[in-house]
Design an enzyme around this catalytic site. Sequence first.
Site, PDB file in Angstrom:
ATOM      1  N   VAL A 197       0.847  -1.206   0.000  1.00  0.00           N
ATOM      2  CA  VAL A 197       0.000   0.000   0.000  1.00  0.00           C
ATOM      3  C   VAL A 197       0.880   1.253   0.000  1.00  0.00           C
ATOM      4  CG1 VAL A 197      -1.773   1.265   1.274  1.00  0.00           C
ATOM      5  CG2 VAL A 197      -1.884  -1.236   1.160  1.00  0.00           C
ATOM      6  N   CYS A 198       1.916   1.236   0.830  1.00  0.00           N
ATOM      7  CA  CYS A 198       2.832   2.390   0.899  1.00  0.00           C
ATOM      8  C   CYS A 198       3.468   2.666  -0.453  1.00  0.00           C
ATOM      9  CB  CYS A 198       3.949   2.126   1.908  1.00  0.00           C
ATOM     10  SG  CYS A 198       3.387   1.861   3.578  1.00  0.00           S
ATOM     11  N   THR A 199       3.802   1.616  -1.167  1.00  0.00           N
ATOM     12  CA  THR A 199       4.436   1.784  -2.478  1.00  0.00           C
ATOM     13  C   THR A 199       3.500   2.557  -3.412  1.00  0.00           C
ATOM     14  OG1 THR A 199       5.661  -0.262  -2.155  1.00  0.00           O
ATOM     15  CG2 THR A 199       5.456   0.517  -4.429  1.00  0.00           C
TER      16      THR A 199
END
Length: 211
Positions: free
Chosen positions: A44-46
């Site tokens: 998700v962070c990516t």
Amino acid sequence: MAIRLGDEAPDFTADTTEGTISFHDYLGDSWGVLFSHPKDFTPVCTTELGAFSAAKAEFDKRNAKLIGLSVDDVESHGKWAGDIEETQGTALNFPLIGDEDRKVADLYDMIHPNANDTLTVRSVFIVGPDKKVKLTLTYPASTGRNVTEVLRVLDSLQLTSDYKVATPVNWTDGQDVIVVPALSDEEATERFPKGFTALKPYLRVTPQPNK
Ligand code: BEZ
């Protein structure tokens, strides 16, 4: 202690992907968006870092500087940045804080032990040019943030700051805004040359003043 709206945003000095940064100096006279990421090399962070990088010109237009944080070191961030560019099609283009000792995460209460005792939640702090906290958002690790919403909130905060108006539910840039209750009708007439409509004495709407 939790950081509340109106508090001064705590200052810090930290290593980032763009060298050592002192937060208040980095912000200068700009608005700031400080946002945390639970960990490097997570899916998700990516996607978030790719999307915020792709929208950087929109933040620049609003005189707002982005700065991210993840609880790994800067060397790891550098390797992860390659994946972000490869998979999201946009290179990371703002500093990402290396916070392996959780110094900044603790300062901003970004670790919520009942959610996870080592990873940060997804916090967003919007800081005004006066270094005061104007907005906080907290999402769980499993929910990616919405870049459009962060830009929308910035637009609302900047309108409030410049024109003493509030923004109604689901407002987006260009729509009518609300005259704040603190202004009398006389003051509102003076301040808003396009006029206002009083649906109720406490519910007065006016065209967005900067359009
Ligand atoms: C993610 O960024 O995908 C993620 C990070 C930590 C926990 C769950 C998801």
